[in-house]
Design a protein around this motif. Structure first.
Motif, PDB file in Angstrom:
ATOM      1  N   THR A   1       0.660  -1.407  -0.155  1.00 15.98           N
ATOM      2  CA  THR A   1       0.253   0.378  -0.066  1.00 15.98           C
ATOM      3  C   THR A   1       1.237   1.131   0.492  1.00 15.98           C
ATOM      4  N   THR A   2       0.433   2.687  -0.037  1.00 10.34           N
ATOM      5  CA  THR A   2       1.375   3.907  -0.357  1.00 10.34           C
ATOM      6  C   THR A   2       1.900   4.150   1.278  1.00 10.34           C
ATOM      7  N   ALA A   3       1.318   3.655   2.677  1.00 11.02           N
ATOM      8  CA  ALA A   3       1.448   4.020   3.461  1.00 11.02           C
ATOM      9  C   ALA A   3       2.621   2.663   3.689  1.00 11.02           C
ATOM     10  N   GLU A   4       2.431   1.717   3.481  1.00  6.51           N
ATOM     11  CA  GLU A   4       3.125   0.991   3.386  1.00  6.51           C
ATOM     12  C   GLU A   4       4.702   1.159   2.536  1.00  6.51           C
ATOM     13  N   TYR A   5       4.149   0.972   1.345  1.00  7.83           N
ATOM     14  CA  TYR A   5       5.286   1.662   1.029  1.00  7.83           C
ATOM     15  C   TYR A   5       6.656   2.928   1.391  1.00  7.83           C
ATOM     16  N   ASP A   6       4.963   4.033   2.017  1.00  6.89           N
ATOM     17  CA  ASP A   6       6.364   4.997   2.670  1.00  6.89           C
ATOM     18  C   ASP A   6       7.079   4.940   3.349  1.00  6.89           C
ATOM     19  N   ALA A   7       6.168   3.731   4.044  1.00  3.26           N
ATOM     20  CA  ALA A   7       6.876   3.325   5.877  1.00  3.26           C
ATOM     21  C   ALA A   7       8.452   2.683   5.714  1.00  3.26           C
ATOM     22  N   ILE A   8       8.628   1.888   4.463  1.00  2.29           N
ATOM     23  CA  ILE A   8       9.671   1.056   4.458  1.00  2.29           C
ATOM     24  C   ILE A   8      10.875   1.842   3.521  1.00  2.29           C
ATOM     25  N   ARG A   9      10.247   3.191   3.030  1.00  2.00           N
ATOM     26  CA  ARG A   9      11.417   4.497   2.409  1.00  2.00           C
ATOM     27  C   ARG A   9      11.672   4.829   3.323  1.00  2.00           C
ATOM     28  N   GLU A  10      10.601   5.300   4.130  1.00  3.11           N
ATOM     29  CA  GLU A  10      11.458   6.324   4.891  1.00  3.11           C
ATOM     30  C   GLU A  10      12.171   4.945   6.168  1.00  3.11           C
ATOM     31  N   GLN A  11      12.281   4.240   6.505  1.00  2.00           N
ATOM     32  CA  GLN A  11      13.065   3.552   7.524  1.00  2.00           C
ATOM     33  C   GLN A  11      13.940   3.180   6.932  1.00  2.00           C
ATOM     34  N   ALA A  12      14.416   2.504   4.949  1.00  2.00           N
ATOM     35  CA  ALA A  12      15.257   1.987   4.637  1.00  2.00           C
ATOM     36  C   ALA A  12      16.627   3.323   4.279  1.00  2.00           C
ATOM     37  N   SER A  13      15.618   4.712   4.705  1.00  2.00           N
ATOM     38  CA  SER A  13      16.546   6.018   4.405  1.00  2.00           C
ATOM     39  C   SER A  13      16.898   6.396   5.463  1.00  2.00           C
ATOM     40  N   LEU A  14      16.202   5.940   6.635  1.00  2.00           N
ATOM     41  CA  LEU A  14      17.152   6.099   7.617  1.00  2.00           C
ATOM     42  C   LEU A  14      18.310   5.289   7.891  1.00  2.00           C
ATOM     43  N   GLN A  15      17.697   4.257   8.026  1.00  2.00           N
ATOM     44  CA  GLN A  15      18.940   3.245   8.366  1.00  2.00           C
ATOM     45  C   GLN A  15      20.333   3.076   6.869  1.00  2.00           C
ATOM     46  N   ILE A  16      19.996   3.386   5.658  1.00  2.00           N
ATOM     47  CA  ILE A  16      21.076   4.070   4.683  1.00  2.00           C
ATOM     48  C   ILE A  16      22.222   5.116   5.740  1.00  2.00           C
ATOM     49  N   ASN A  17      21.202   6.320   6.152  1.00  2.00           N
ATOM     50  CA  ASN A  17      21.989   7.375   6.332  1.00  2.00           C
ATOM     51  C   ASN A  17      22.973   7.333   7.733  1.00  2.00           C
ATOM     52  N   GLU A  18      21.713   5.737   8.897  1.00  2.00           N
ATOM     53  CA  GLU A  18      23.065   5.573   9.589  1.00  2.00           C
ATOM     54  C   GLU A  18      24.410   4.126   9.936  1.00  2.00           C
ATOM     55  N   GLN A  19      23.981   3.578   8.755  1.00  2.00           N
ATOM     56  CA  GLN A  19      25.129   2.540   7.929  1.00  2.00           C
ATOM     57  C   GLN A  19      26.185   3.256   7.242  1.00  2.00           C
ATOM     58  N   LYS A  20      25.673   4.341   6.520  1.00  2.00           N
ATOM     59  CA  LYS A  20      26.597   5.182   5.318  1.00  2.00           C
ATOM     60  C   LYS A  20      27.900   5.561   6.555  1.00  2.00           C
ATOM     61  N   ASN A  21      27.516   6.536   7.462  1.00  2.00           N
ATOM     62  CA  ASN A  21      28.452   6.479   7.983  1.00  2.00           C
ATOM     63  C   ASN A  21      29.634   5.520   8.582  1.00  2.00           C
ATOM     64  N   VAL A  22      28.948   4.640   8.794  1.00  2.00           N
ATOM     65  CA  VAL A  22      30.337   3.353   9.551  1.00  2.00           C
ATOM     66  C   VAL A  22      30.938   2.588   9.083  1.00  2.00           C
ATOM     67  N   VAL A  23      30.077   1.882   7.364  1.00  2.00           N
ATOM     68  CA  VAL A  23      30.578   1.467   7.406  1.00  2.00           C
ATOM     69  C   VAL A  23      31.218   1.267   5.883  1.00  2.00           C
ATOM     70  N   SER A  24      32.316   0.054   5.084  1.00  2.00           N
ATOM     71  CA  SER A  24      32.519   0.830   4.202  1.00  2.00           C
ATOM     72  C   SER A  24      31.402   0.766   2.993  1.00  2.00           C
ATOM     73  N   ARG A  25      31.669   1.335   2.023  1.00  2.00           N
ATOM     74  CA  ARG A  25      30.678   1.422   0.193  1.00  2.00           C
ATOM     75  C   ARG A  25      30.947   0.240  -0.160  1.00  2.00           C
ATOM     76  N   GLN A  26      31.781  -0.819  -0.015  1.00  2.00           N
ATOM     77  CA  GLN A  26      32.099  -1.499  -0.879  1.00  2.00           C
ATOM     78  C   GLN A  26      31.476  -2.750   0.006  1.00  2.00           C
ATOM     79  N   ASP A  27      31.881  -2.421   1.122  1.00  2.00           N
ATOM     80  CA  ASP A  27      30.226  -3.864   1.400  1.00  2.00           C
ATOM     81  C   ASP A  27      29.463  -4.283   1.081  1.00  2.00           C
ATOM     82  N   ALA A  28      29.283  -5.978   1.105  1.00  2.00           N
ATOM     83  CA  ALA A  28      28.051  -6.351   0.423  1.00  2.00           C
ATOM     84  C   ALA A  28      26.795  -6.016   1.005  1.00  2.00           C
TER      85      ALA A  28
END
Length: 142
Positions: free
Chosen positions: A95-122
């Motif tokens: 649903t649009t709400a599910e899509y929006d929630a996952i998108r927002e959650q994934a974006s947050l985790q990307i922002n958290e992870q990219k600062n501490v994990v190598s971009r070459q990390d699989a």
């Protein structure tokens, strides 16, 4: 650990301890503390810590492309067409709400992870790939 003893029960303390353990390579303790933080407050980090647990599980399993074919970090499948079609494993479209929630959650985790994990990390590469597929699944040609 001393802060957890002095101020027990804080959700943010638990997930931060999980991240600290992740950074020193102790994935088992990292998963335990992330899960504890989620138990203390399921909405911590916009409810995105389930993605963090999937990331840690993939690291623990030393995930390969074959692993990610079956176990996706965002738990969303995209079909085989040119334009990804986001749906749950049972083939139900998001649903649009599910899509929006996952998108927002994934974006947050990307922002958290990219600062501490190598971009070459699989696992990080897989997270970016799945996020791009999620974004493209909303693409509507004119």
């Amino acid at each position: 650990m001393q802060l957890e003893i002095e101020y027990p029960g804080l959700p943010k303390m638990a997930v931060n301890l999980g991240t600290a353990y992740e950074l020193i390579g102790n994935i088992k303790l990292a998963k335990n503390w992330i899960a504890e933080g989620m138990k203390r407050d399921p909405s911590i980090h916009l409810g995105s810590e389930w993605i963090h647990l999937n990331i840690l599980t993939a690291k623990e399993k030393r995930a390969t492309a074959k692993y990610f074919h079956e176990y996706l970090l965002l738990n969303v499948y995209y079909g085989t067409g040119y334009v990804p079609d986001a749906h749950w494993k049972n083939q139900r479209k998001l649903t649009t709400a599910e899509y929006d929630a996952i998108r927002e959650q994934a974006s947050l985790q990307i922002n958290e992870q990219k600062n501490v994990v190598s971009r070459q990390d699989a696992v990080m590469v897989q997270l970016f790939y799945e996020f791009a597929n999620l974004e493209m699944s909303q693409y509507q040609p004119n």
